[in-house]
Design a protein around this motif. Structure first.
Motif, mmCIF file in Angstrom:
data_model
loop_
_atom_site.group_PDB
_atom_site.id
_atom_site.type_symbol
_atom_site.label_atom_id
_atom_site.label_comp_id
_atom_site.label_asym_id
_atom_site.label_seq_id
_atom_site.Cartn_x
_atom_site.Cartn_y
_atom_site.Cartn_z
ATOM 1 N N GLN A 1 0.862 11.123 -9.410
ATOM 2 C CA GLN A 1 1.079 9.851 -10.099
ATOM 3 C C GLN A 1 1.572 10.082 -11.523
ATOM 4 O OE1 GLN A 1 -2.442 7.429 -10.538
ATOM 5 N NE2 GLN A 1 -1.269 5.577 -10.923
ATOM 6 N N SER B 1 5.301 9.118 -13.121
ATOM 7 C CA SER B 1 5.422 8.350 -14.368
ATOM 8 C C SER B 1 6.286 9.095 -15.375
ATOM 9 C CB SER B 1 4.038 8.076 -14.961
ATOM 10 O OG SER B 1 3.269 7.234 -14.109
ATOM 11 N N THR C 1 1.079 2.133 -0.957
ATOM 12 C CA THR C 1 0.650 1.570 -2.240
ATOM 13 C C THR C 1 1.112 2.422 -3.422
ATOM 14 O OG1 THR C 1 -1.479 2.704 -2.013
ATOM 15 C CG2 THR C 1 -1.346 0.430 -1.223
ATOM 16 N N TYR D 1 3.932 4.113 -3.852
ATOM 17 C CA TYR D 1 5.319 3.893 -4.251
ATOM 18 C C TYR D 1 5.625 2.426 -4.519
ATOM 19 C CZ TYR D 1 5.957 8.772 -3.571
ATOM 20 O OH TYR D 1 5.840 10.123 -3.712
ATOM 21 N N SER E 1 3.463 0.626 -6.094
ATOM 22 C CA SER E 1 2.978 0.574 -7.483
ATOM 23 C C SER E 1 3.976 1.213 -8.434
ATOM 24 C CB SER E 1 1.628 1.287 -7.595
ATOM 25 O OG SER E 1 0.643 0.645 -6.829
ATOM 26 N N ASP F 1 6.600 -1.257 -9.246
ATOM 27 C CA ASP F 1 6.092 -2.209 -10.237
ATOM 28 C C ASP F 1 6.067 -1.590 -11.633
ATOM 29 O OD1 ASP F 1 5.742 -4.278 -8.428
ATOM 30 O OD2 ASP F 1 3.670 -3.721 -7.959
ATOM 31 N N GLU F 2 5.675 -0.315 -11.710
ATOM 32 C CA GLU F 2 5.649 0.383 -13.008
ATOM 33 C C GLU F 2 7.056 0.474 -13.584
ATOM 34 O OE1 GLU F 2 4.580 4.818 -14.826
ATOM 35 O OE2 GLU F 2 3.874 4.264 -12.818
#
Length: 206
Positions: free
Chosen positions: A162, A166, A184, A186, A188, A191-192
């Motif tokens: 993760q 980022s 969930t 990818y 997420s 969304d990031e």
């Protein structure tokens, strides 16, 4: 770069009909840079549409990341898109793992422009599995920028991955994610990316 795109289109036609989407709709989604809110049917776009988009934009810094759970046919599709992007001058950023990310690496290497591929590892080189290490050695030998993060070796792999994803997002202007509707991690990540103002495209593999 145009030669690479022509080759990609020809190869894609020869693989028809291996779709990225399980369900079919009467009308194809529009060929646009779509984030998750804009995809009202949450269907993503097709490989053909992504290749069309490549012809309409200039070179970009692009993250290509996705699930380990990836069929052989989808791996071929991902390799093709990665090769086409590097051939046109895009700088591809990905991570090191089996499935999607290894396919991104293999496709980018086929374009023979190693300076346009960056691989960010979630942990140290030694923490990668044997297959991943073999592919990473090919990258290093070719002159690819491979960036291990040994400072994450003490973390669980999921958390290290993760943080790695980022970090990749901080270096790009666009995200191309390959996921299932239940992925969930990818979803997420998309969304990031959106919160950071990064244009995102989702390919759903289920």
């Amino acid at each position: 770069s145009s030669e690479g795109l022509r080759r990609a289109t020809l190869l894609r036609a020869s693989w028809f009909p291996f779709p990225f989407q399980r369900r079919e709709t009467a009308e194809k989604p529009k060929v646009t840079f779509m984030d998750r809110e804009e995809q009202e049917d949450d269907m993503g776009i097709s490989a053909e549409e992504e290749l069309m988009v490549l012809r309409q934009t200039g070179p970009q810094k692009v993250a290509m990341l996705g699930t380990r759970e990836c069929s052989f046919q989808h791996q071929q599709e991902i390799e093709l898109l990665s090769e086409a992007r590097v051939a046109r001058g895009d700088h591809i950023y990905t991570s090191g793992s089996s499935g999607t990310n290894s396919s991104v690496i293999k496709g980018a290497l086929m374009a023979q422009r190693p300076h346009l591929l960056t691989v960010v590892l979630p942990q140290s080189f030694a923490k990668q599995d044997r297959e991943a290490q073999a592919l990473l050695r090919k990258c290093i030998d070719a002159g690819v920028d491979v960036q291990p993060m040994p400072e994450h070796d003490s973390l669980p792999l999921a958390e290290a991955a993760q943080r790695c994803n980022s970090k990749v997002l901080t270096q790009v202007k666009r995200l191309v994610a390959f996921a299932s509707h239940e992925s969930t991690v990818y979803l997420s990540l998309i969304d990031e990316a959106k919160r950071s103002g990064i244009v995102s495209t989702a390919f759903f593999l289920d």
